[in-house]
Design an enzyme around this catalytic site. Structure first.
Site, PDB file in Angstrom:
ATOM      1  N   ILE A  78       0.888  -1.236   0.063  1.00 27.43           N
ATOM      2  CA  ILE A  78      -0.254   0.031   0.010  1.00 27.43           C
ATOM      3  C   ILE A  78       0.936   1.214   0.019  1.00 27.43           C
ATOM      4  CG2 ILE A  78      -0.217   0.216   2.451  1.00 27.43           C
ATOM      5  CD1 ILE A  78      -3.202   0.823   1.742  1.00 27.43           C
ATOM      6  N   VAL A 111       1.199  -2.680   8.509  1.00 28.51           N
ATOM      7  CA  VAL A 111       0.817  -1.420   7.614  1.00 28.51           C
ATOM      8  C   VAL A 111       1.327  -0.289   8.156  1.00 28.51           C
ATOM      9  CG1 VAL A 111      -0.772  -0.324   6.532  1.00 28.51           C
ATOM     10  CG2 VAL A 111      -1.056  -2.737   6.615  1.00 28.51           C
ATOM     11  N   ASP A 112       1.153  -0.190   9.567  1.00 33.64           N
ATOM     12  CA  ASP A 112       1.614   1.084  10.398  1.00 33.64           C
ATOM     13  C   ASP A 112       3.066   1.349  10.206  1.00 33.64           C
ATOM     14  OD1 ASP A 112       0.438   2.003  13.539  1.00 33.64           O
ATOM     15  OD2 ASP A 112       1.041   3.161  12.054  1.00 33.64           O
ATOM     16  N   SER A 171      -7.067  -4.968  10.353  1.00 34.88           N
ATOM     17  CA  SER A 171      -7.658  -5.824  11.453  1.00 34.88           C
ATOM     18  C   SER A 171      -7.184  -7.161  11.091  1.00 34.88           C
ATOM     19  CB  SER A 171      -8.820  -5.786  11.862  1.00 34.88           C
ATOM     20  OG  SER A 171      -9.330  -4.593  12.710  1.00 34.88           O
ATOM     21  N   GLY A 179      -4.213  -8.678  10.407  1.00 38.08           N
ATOM     22  CA  GLY A 179      -2.761  -8.986  10.837  1.00 38.08           C
ATOM     23  C   GLY A 179      -2.462  -9.338  12.439  1.00 38.08           C
ATOM     24  N   VAL A 180      -2.109  -8.236  12.871  1.00 40.78           N
ATOM     25  CA  VAL A 180      -1.856  -8.261  14.399  1.00 40.78           C
ATOM     26  C   VAL A 180      -3.257  -8.417  15.080  1.00 40.78           C
ATOM     27  CG1 VAL A 180      -1.029  -6.967  16.411  1.00 40.78           C
ATOM     28  CG2 VAL A 180       0.357  -7.039  14.329  1.00 40.78           C
TER      29      VAL A 180
END
Ligand code: APR
Length: 173
Positions: free
Chosen positions: A11, A33-34, A122, A124-125
């Site tokens: 992304i 992603v973060d 939501s 993933g982790v």
């Protein structure tokens, strides 16, 4: 209604008006992603997140809400930080996951963003089962009243891409 497209990829490489970050309530970064967004976008994003915490969200951004910052060095213009729910077997949190998408589109409309990229929030982790998350995400975008012309789901791996493909086919029946 926004046109929904699917892409398998990263992304942070999307040249769109806004990319949505799978953030946490602290807005101060994390992994997945973060981590990728902050790493590639640079410190300007975190600086703005810190200001948002100080001025508007002293207790953190609640789950299901979204807020925009600059995208820093990323190709996109804005990052829309959305806080997804942590999956729970005992409690149905699909409403919060749907809200992440509706709220992100509302913020996108305020910005005037026309093409918005979403990750699989939501999944993933936060351990949300991908099949369920894909249905909720695609459904929420399909139901949204928005000026956004294209919503591009950017899926990091093949299984996640396939789940969103199935959810999109279902939504189009
Ligand atoms: N581009 C697109 N998708 C990505 C990328 C990337 N660069 N990196 C990871 N993903 C995918 C993951 O494979 C998963 O399918 O994004 C989806 C969401 O995973 P996470 O990033 O773990 O997000 P989430 O499950 O919502 O958990 C949020 O994780 O990183 C921390 O700070 C974040 O505390 C928050 C929590």
């Amino acid at each position: 209604m926004a046109r929904i497209t699917l892409v398998q990829g990263d992304i942070t490489e999307q040249d769109v008006d806004a990319i949505v970050n799978a953030a946490n309530s602290s807005l101060l970064g994390g992994g997945g992603v973060d981590g990728a967004i902050h790493r590639r976008g640079g410190p300007a994003i975190l600086d703005e997140c810190r200001r948002l915490r100080a001025e508007r969200y002293p207790d953190g951004l609640p789950t299901g809400r979204a807020v925009a910052t600059t995208a820093g060095d990323l190709p996109a213009r804005w990052v829309i930080h959305a806080v997804g729910p942590v999956y729970s077997r005992s409690e149905d949190r699909s409403g919060l996951l749907a809200s992440c998408h509706a709220e992100s589109l509302r913020v996108a409309d305020e910005l005037g963003a026309r093409i918005v990229a979403f990750p699989a929030i939501s999944t993933g982790v936060y351990r949300y089962p991908v099949e369920e998350a894909a249905e909720v995400a695609v459904g929420a975008v399909a139901d949204a009243e928005t000026e956004v012309e294209e919503v591009r789901f950017v899926l990091f791996d093949e299984p996640t891409y396939r789940s969103f493909e199935r959810a999109l086919q279902e939504a189009r029946r």
